[in-house]
Design a protein around this motif. Structure first.
Motif, mmCIF file in Angstrom:
data_model
loop_
_atom_site.group_PDB
_atom_site.id
_atom_site.type_symbol
_atom_site.label_atom_id
_atom_site.label_comp_id
_atom_site.label_asym_id
_atom_site.label_seq_id
_atom_site.Cartn_x
_atom_site.Cartn_y
_atom_site.Cartn_z
ATOM 1 N N GLY A 107 0.811 -1.218 0.000
ATOM 2 C CA GLY A 107 0.000 0.000 0.000
ATOM 3 C C GLY A 107 0.838 1.257 0.000
ATOM 4 N N ARG A 337 -9.414 -6.773 11.093
ATOM 5 C CA ARG A 337 -8.488 -7.010 9.991
ATOM 6 C C ARG A 337 -7.110 -7.441 10.517
ATOM 7 N N MET A 430 -4.715 -3.783 3.585
ATOM 8 C CA MET A 430 -4.984 -3.091 2.328
ATOM 9 C C MET A 430 -5.977 -3.837 1.444
ATOM 10 N N THR A 432 -8.995 -5.111 -0.376
ATOM 11 C CA THR A 432 -10.366 -4.601 -0.526
ATOM 12 C C THR A 432 -11.397 -5.713 -0.514
ATOM 13 N N GLU A 440 -13.493 -1.476 0.181
ATOM 14 C CA GLU A 440 -13.033 -1.045 1.496
ATOM 15 C C GLU A 440 -11.596 -1.471 1.710
ATOM 16 N N SER A 441 -10.843 -0.624 2.414
ATOM 17 C CA SER A 441 -9.553 -1.012 2.972
ATOM 18 C C SER A 441 -9.603 -0.648 4.451
ATOM 19 N N ASP A 442 -8.524 -0.893 5.153
ATOM 20 C CA ASP A 442 -8.530 -0.628 6.590
ATOM 21 C C ASP A 442 -8.953 0.815 6.847
ATOM 22 N N GLY A 446 -5.738 2.409 5.627
ATOM 23 C CA GLY A 446 -5.921 2.356 4.186
ATOM 24 C C GLY A 446 -5.478 3.629 3.490
ATOM 25 N N THR A 457 -11.750 2.484 -2.852
ATOM 26 C CA THR A 457 -11.310 1.795 -1.627
ATOM 27 C C THR A 457 -11.559 2.690 -0.411
ATOM 28 N N LEU A 526 -2.989 -7.381 -5.100
ATOM 29 C CA LEU A 526 -4.120 -6.524 -4.748
ATOM 30 C C LEU A 526 -5.206 -6.657 -5.816
#
Length: 527
Positions: A107, A337, A430, A432, A440-442, A446, A457, A526
């Protein structure tokens, strides 16, 4: 005999740097010195007498502690032979910022790109990390003592990373370091077969080189011929009794400087909550997955969890099985996560036939049952420290003067950079599609950058008991990477070898019992 049919020896705490066993919490003053080696003989001279703190438990708490670690570039500058260095892992050798593909995986793109880092990017990788810890009021005098001759001849100080004492909270205001794995220091754990329940007790080999890990394997590390000059200070390898083990009792240490936009975090949540302080706090807790005091959003499990002891059971003894719909703790919450708290197989896998069905991917009532890898192979031992002044939510949303930069020096200890840190960062933080989500990411870490197959994201969803989830759109980036590197944290015996006058040997590249050849090792690309 150990779980692998190999004679196991008691742990030599005097050979292990103390940061592996202790967090040095009472030593609330700390700084991390990033150094370049100016003169190798002078550096070896200073390192050979440095008062490196060990993992031996003392009768009286220490007043100070020093730890030291090296990048690949640092080992080269120290004069270690190339064939010895080649025995370390590929990730350590190439470095955190050494490959574009690694940066994408971690990321580290967009605002996180190494080209913007203060340290650790191209041409800015330090050679040595010296970590200094001290009781209140003692750090500066301790540092002056440490930097006595031949320090100036040996090193150039590239940067000094300061720390703050926020009394156990990270800069967003949440209690930090609540969930940590418990290491099997007594060497009684013998991994075998599938683990059907989440556990917090892990083999030493997950965090220290030279010991069996959760796969029952020994991780890749340099092994030297017993006739190699100066190698007699090193212990013999458990899995190769005719070789000296440079890695044993050492570890890899991952350091990342993470700047936190505390004002941006609380102001965004304040807008989402229409400036209702209670709603704002509840939304922040949904993003984090805990309350500010560290309490989980889920009830504590009545069933004990191996490796979680009564002193922290009230905040750590829980799993997500009772929240299969993510109503209490959203699927994308940061702590969910970072540590999904799952076992090797989904719930309901008891019985030979049921386990076979699950292993083949059948019989799972919910899509999410098979989309998160087993937690025990991807744990991190965290030793980070925060920096910058405290800033409350109320102060953050108020129109007050800026108070300086806030953040965390993220530090974790692992035996396998790829399978542990890089997997967690790529697939869980990271990713999604973590836990069958999308876009979505963290929510904290993120970077909000588009990735192939997923142009967005920057959302966060909060499942509801009935009806559609609440979707929060256009979540900003709250954390930006300002630096980072991979270091080797040597044992005390390895440090003696590295600084010995005659130790410029030719080694044997690595252990023949290679590391964890399991499908889960390689983080997926990713999306």
């Amino acid at each position: 005999m150990g779980g692998n049919g190999i004679d196991t020896l008691p742990v030599d705490y005097s050979d292990i740097q103390g940061i592996v066993r202790f967090g040095y919490g009472p030593l609330t003053e700390a700084c991390f010195l990033l150094l370049d080696i100016r003169d190798a003989p002078a550096a070896r001279s200073w390192l050979s007498t440095a008062p490196v703190a060990t993992a031996v438990e003392l009768a009286e708490p220490p007043k100070t502690a020093l730890q030291v670690a090296f990048t690949r570039e640092g080992l080269q500058a120290l004069g270690v032979a190339d064939d010895v260095i080649a025995g370390f892992s590929d990730e350590f050798l190439s470095g955190m910022s050494g490959q574009e593909s690694r940066s994408r995986s971690l990321g580290d793109i967009g605002a996180n790109s190494p080209q913007y880092w203060r340290w650790g990017g191209a041409g800015k990788v330090p050679h040595v990390l010296v970590m200094l810890y001290a009781q209140p009021g003692r750090l500066e005098a301790w540092r002056q003592t440490i930097q006595a001759a031949p320090w100036d001849a040996a090193f150039e100080v590239l940067d000094c990373l300061p720390t703050s004492n926020l009394f156990g909270a990270e800069p967003f205001g949440f209690k930090d370091g609540v969930s940590q794995p418990t290491l099997d220091w007594k060497r009684q754990r013998a991994p075998h077969g599938d683990q059907l329940e989440y556990g917090n007790l892990l083999t030493l080999g997950e965090f220290l080189l030279g010991y069996p890990n959760e796969y029952g394997k020994y991780t890749h590390r340099p092994l030297l011929g017993s006739d190699t000059p100066a190698s007699s200070v090193l212990p013999f390898a458990e899995d190769a009794s005719d070789k000296r083990d440079l890695g044993r009792n050492g570890a890899y240490i991952v350091v990342r400087q993470l700047q936190q936009d505390v004002r941006g975090f609380w102001r965004f949540l304040d807008r989402q909550a229409d400036s209702d302080p209670q709603a704002r706090q509840a939304l922040a807790e949904s993003l984090v997955g805990r309350r500010a005091n560290g309490d989980p959003l889920l009830p504590i499990s009545a069933q004990p969890i191996e490796g979680i002891y009564p002193k922290n059971a009230e905040q750590n003894q829980f799993v997500y099985d009772s929240d299969s719909d993510g109503v209490r703790c959203p699927f994308g919450a940061h702590i969910r996560r970072a540590n999904p708290r799952n076992a090797d197989l989904p719930p309901g896998s008891t019985g030979l036939f049921r386990r076979l069905l699950h292993t083949l991917g059948f019989g799972n009532p919910k899509l999410r049952d098979d989309v998160v890898a087993s937690t025990r192979f991807h744990r991190l031992l965290r030793r980070g420290r925060e920096y910058g002044p405290a800033l409350t939510a109320q102060e953050a949303v108020a129109d007050l003067p800026e108070t300086g930069e806030h953040g965390i020096h993220f530090i974790c200890i692992v035996a396998n950079i790829l399978r542990q840190f890089e997997f967690v960062q790529n697939a869980w933080v990271m990713g999604t599609k973590f836990d069958a989500m999308t876009e979505e990411s963290d929510p904290l870490l993120g970077n909000r950058e588009a990735v192939p197959g997923c142009p967005f994201t920057n959302t966060f969803s909060i499942p509801q008991q009935a009806g559609l989830p609440i979707r929060i759109l256009d979540v900003p980036q709250f954390v930006t990477v300002r630096g980072g590197a991979y270091f080797f944290l040597p044992s005390l015996s390895a440090l003696r070898y590295l600084t010995a006058p005659g130790a410029r040997p030719h080694g044997i590249p690595s252990s023949s019992n290679d590391q964890d050849n399991q499908p889960e090792q390689t983080p997926p690309a990713l999306n």
